[in-house]
Write an enzyme that holds these catalytic residues in place. Structure first.
Site, mmCIF file in Angstrom:
data_model
loop_
_atom_site.group_PDB
_atom_site.id
_atom_site.type_symbol
_atom_site.label_atom_id
_atom_site.label_comp_id
_atom_site.label_asym_id
_atom_site.label_seq_id
_atom_site.Cartn_x
_atom_site.Cartn_y
_atom_site.Cartn_z
ATOM 1 N N SER A 169 79.322 18.992 120.959
ATOM 2 C CA SER A 169 78.872 20.081 121.882
ATOM 3 C C SER A 169 79.659 21.393 121.481
ATOM 4 C CB SER A 169 79.365 19.769 123.352
ATOM 5 O OG SER A 169 80.535 19.542 123.674
ATOM 6 N N LEU A 189 86.077 18.576 118.064
ATOM 7 C CA LEU A 189 85.660 18.267 116.594
ATOM 8 C C LEU A 189 85.265 16.872 116.148
ATOM 9 C CD1 LEU A 189 88.261 20.446 114.457
ATOM 10 C CD2 LEU A 189 85.738 20.800 114.732
ATOM 11 N N SER A 190 84.521 16.259 115.308
ATOM 12 C CA SER A 190 84.465 15.087 114.786
ATOM 13 C C SER A 190 85.911 14.565 114.629
ATOM 14 C CB SER A 190 83.587 15.120 113.662
ATOM 15 O OG SER A 190 83.384 13.662 113.262
ATOM 16 N N GLY A 191 86.033 13.314 114.961
ATOM 17 C CA GLY A 191 87.369 12.770 114.626
ATOM 18 C C GLY A 191 88.445 13.122 115.403
ATOM 19 N N GLY A 231 88.999 12.594 118.719
ATOM 20 C CA GLY A 231 89.573 11.606 119.548
ATOM 21 C C GLY A 231 88.782 11.779 120.919
HETATM 22 S S1 PPS Z 1 76.672 17.620 118.645
HETATM 23 O O1 PPS Z 1 77.236 18.595 117.641
HETATM 24 O O2 PPS Z 1 77.096 17.687 119.999
HETATM 25 O O3 PPS Z 1 74.982 17.544 118.853
HETATM 26 O O4 PPS Z 1 77.023 16.132 117.808
HETATM 27 P P1 PPS Z 1 77.169 14.676 118.478
HETATM 28 O O5 PPS Z 1 75.941 14.219 119.178
HETATM 29 O O6 PPS Z 1 78.588 14.661 119.434
HETATM 30 O O7 PPS Z 1 77.386 14.052 117.331
HETATM 31 C C1 PPS Z 1 78.206 13.766 116.494
HETATM 32 C C2 PPS Z 1 78.579 12.409 115.451
HETATM 33 O O8 PPS Z 1 77.609 12.584 114.563
HETATM 34 C C3 PPS Z 1 78.193 12.228 113.409
HETATM 35 N N1 PPS Z 1 77.824 13.375 112.263
HETATM 36 C C4 PPS Z 1 78.078 14.592 112.340
HETATM 37 N N2 PPS Z 1 79.015 15.380 113.218
HETATM 38 C C5 PPS Z 1 79.063 16.774 112.993
HETATM 39 N N3 PPS Z 1 78.428 17.475 112.087
HETATM 40 C C6 PPS Z 1 77.376 16.506 111.152
HETATM 41 N N4 PPS Z 1 76.731 17.175 110.272
HETATM 42 C C7 PPS Z 1 77.391 15.285 111.448
HETATM 43 N N5 PPS Z 1 76.600 14.262 110.685
HETATM 44 C C8 PPS Z 1 76.892 13.159 111.462
HETATM 45 C C9 PPS Z 1 79.713 12.030 113.357
HETATM 46 O O9 PPS Z 1 80.012 10.830 113.366
HETATM 47 C C10 PPS Z 1 79.981 12.527 114.684
HETATM 48 O O10 PPS Z 1 80.773 11.610 115.765
HETATM 49 P P2 PPS Z 1 82.214 11.938 116.272
HETATM 50 O O11 PPS Z 1 82.549 11.076 117.385
HETATM 51 O O12 PPS Z 1 82.171 13.419 116.855
HETATM 52 O O13 PPS Z 1 83.164 11.892 115.097
#
Ligand code: PPS
Length: 205
Positions: free
Chosen positions: A113, A40-42, A44
């Site tokens: 992903s 998940l986002s955040g 780590g």
């Molecule tokens: S994916 O699902 O694999 O295509 O996403 P990814 O390329 O890893 O991008 C995730 C980072 O984009 C920011 N972000 C969001 N994340 C999830 N959902 C939404 N709608 C969204 N909008 C922006 C977020 O900072 C993610 O970073 P991480 O590092 O995962 O926290």
């Protein structure tokens, strides 16, 4: 009507490499692979991926990190967060990872992903043992409490749509090679868990 621009040209010829995989591996002193961090986002992903990268670099390995936010500013700057765009995002990262693995590197990728099928197709494009799925398993409550970019708050307020874990799916890895729980141990311990997997499975000495 044939769209010539979209057809793979029969004039494109695949060049044979003059340096073999075995020669690259011998020169680098380790086996190549992609360490595919998902979570998940955040959760780590980037933090643990970068800690692993530093440990491997210090051991003398050839490494590189492909990170979600960075790649989305460049190569994938045209993509958003619809399911279709996420599929294309992962497809492109898969192709780039394959090139890094072909170059003999231990490449760490840090992307949410979210879909099982997309992770499986990247795995299917690489040789056996060259795709190592690292599940960064952090409960959403913890991710939301960390909220390093304030995105969960915005998603809860409805300012961001299609946010993973809130109104967009995250499909859990079913049999990741490494299962890391960042809420229960330090970053260093999490990174060591990945490096130990590489040692135990003969990628590095
Ligand atoms: S994916 O699902 O694999 O295509 O996403 P990814 O390329 O890893 O991008 C995730 C980072 O984009 C920011 N972000 C969001 N994340 C999830 N959902 C939404 N709608 C969204 N909008 C922006 C977020 O900072 C993610 O970073 P991480 O590092 O995962 O926290």
């Amino acid at each position: 009507v044939v769209d010539v621009a979209n057809e793979k040209s029969s004039d494109v010829v695949w060049h044979l490499a003059s340096v073999s995989h075995a020669q690259r591996e011998a020169a680098n002193g380790h086996a190549p692979a992609v360490l595919w961090f998902t979570g998940l986002s955040g959760s780590g992903k980037s933090t643990v991926a970068n800690a692993v990268d530093k440990m491997l670099h210090d051991l003398g390995c050839k490494t590189y990190v492909l990170d979600g936010d960075n790649v989305r500013h460049g190569l994938n700057g045209d993509l958003g967060f619809s399911d279709t765009d996420r599929v294309e995002n992962i497809r492109r990262i898969g192709e780039v990872s394959k090139l890094f693995v072909d170059a003999g590197l231990l490449v760490s990728t840090a992307f949410i992903s979210p879909f099982v099928e997309d992770r499986a197709s990247v795995r299917a494009q690489l040789r056996d043992n060259q795709f190592i799925e690292v599940y960064i398993d952090t409960p959403i409550e913890v991710c939301e409490q960390r909220d390093p970019k304030g995105l969960y708050k915005k998603a809860r307020n409805g300012e961001i749509k299609n946010f993973t874990g809130i109104d967009s799916a995250y499909e859990l890895p079913t049999s990741p090679e490494v299962h890391v729980k960042t809420a229960e141990q330090s970053i260093e311990a999490c990174a060591l868990q990945v490096v130990d997997y590489l040692k135990e499975n003969g990628y590095i000495d």
